[in-house]
Design a protein around this motif. Structure first.
Motif, mmCIF file in Angstrom:
data_model
loop_
_atom_site.group_PDB
_atom_site.id
_atom_site.type_symbol
_atom_site.label_atom_id
_atom_site.label_comp_id
_atom_site.label_asym_id
_atom_site.label_seq_id
_atom_site.Cartn_x
_atom_site.Cartn_y
_atom_site.Cartn_z
ATOM 1 N N GLY A 196 0.839 -1.188 0.000
ATOM 2 C CA GLY A 196 0.000 0.000 0.000
ATOM 3 C C GLY A 196 0.875 1.240 0.000
ATOM 4 N N ALA A 227 0.566 5.741 -0.171
ATOM 5 C CA ALA A 227 -0.211 6.973 -0.279
ATOM 6 C C ALA A 227 0.652 8.120 0.233
ATOM 7 N N TRP A 278 -2.613 6.615 5.986
ATOM 8 C CA TRP A 278 -3.599 5.690 5.433
ATOM 9 C C TRP A 278 -3.786 4.492 6.351
ATOM 10 N N HIS A 280 -8.583 -3.918 1.734
ATOM 11 C CA HIS A 280 -8.391 -2.687 0.967
ATOM 12 C C HIS A 280 -7.111 -1.983 1.394
ATOM 13 N N ASN A 281 -6.401 -1.403 0.418
ATOM 14 C CA ASN A 281 -5.264 -0.536 0.713
ATOM 15 C C ASN A 281 -5.165 0.510 -0.391
ATOM 16 N N PRO A 282 -4.402 1.576 -0.179
ATOM 17 C CA PRO A 282 -4.344 2.645 -1.169
ATOM 18 C C PRO A 282 -3.348 2.401 -2.310
ATOM 19 N N SER A 340 -10.531 -0.687 -5.592
ATOM 20 C CA SER A 340 -11.402 -0.672 -4.419
ATOM 21 C C SER A 340 -12.436 0.437 -4.554
ATOM 22 N N GLY A 381 -11.209 3.498 -3.009
ATOM 23 C CA GLY A 381 -9.994 4.060 -3.577
ATOM 24 C C GLY A 381 -8.849 3.095 -3.362
ATOM 25 N N GLY A 382 -7.937 3.025 -4.284
ATOM 26 C CA GLY A 382 -6.817 2.099 -4.160
ATOM 27 C C GLY A 382 -7.169 0.721 -4.663
#
Length: 147
Positions: A68, A70, A74, A92-94, A130, A133-134
């Motif tokens: 991830g 960002a 985050w 989920h991750n960015p 996602s 986002g990401g």
């Protein structure tokens, strides 16, 4: 054996959220994710292996933390859903969805087997953008509950 497909569109029953957690992108969050996921899912009486689920969550959270990225602070978000008789888990991750790939590490490599384990243990898995986002990487275990 499972496969990878882009996106999360699934025909069939509507997913029902049964839990979620938000974690800091730090190594300690991997053990926290294992512990919390087991605690939250244990009362549901799954017919699939909770140990396998915990292992897959651990691998995906590790990947989310490692890959991830960002500019601002985050978090990693883990969500789990009941979809008919199936369990779906989303991490989920960015990071960028294009960076998710299954490797074939050499026997002497210490890393790179996370998605291989998810591929072996799940009925299916997917990676893509996602809705938060990401990137989201998900796995599904069919028949996780008796209906």
């Amino acid at each position: 054996m499972s496969g990878v497909a882009e996106g999360l569109a699934e025909p069939g029953p509507e997913p029902v959220s049964i839990g979620r957690m938000t974690l800091y992108p730090e190594p300690e969050s991997v053990s926290r994710a294992r512990r919390w996921f087991r605690k939250f899912l244990d009362p549901y009486g799954l017919t699939c292996s909770l140990d396998d689920c915990v292992l897959m969550v651990s691998e995906l959270v590790t990947n989310a933390i490692l890959y991830g990225e960002a500019e601002d602070a985050w978090r990693v978000r883990v969500e789990w859903w009941r979809v008919g008789e199936a369990l779906r888990v989303d991490v989920h991750n960015p990071g960028f969805p294009a960076h998710v790939r299954m490797r074939q590490p050499a026997a002497d490599e210490a890393h790179g087997r996370g998605l291989c384990l998810v591929d072996e243990l799940s009925d299916s898995w997917s990676a893509g953008p996602s809705p938060l986002g990401g990137t989201v990487v998900s796995f599904v275990l069919a028949g996780a509950w008796n209906v």
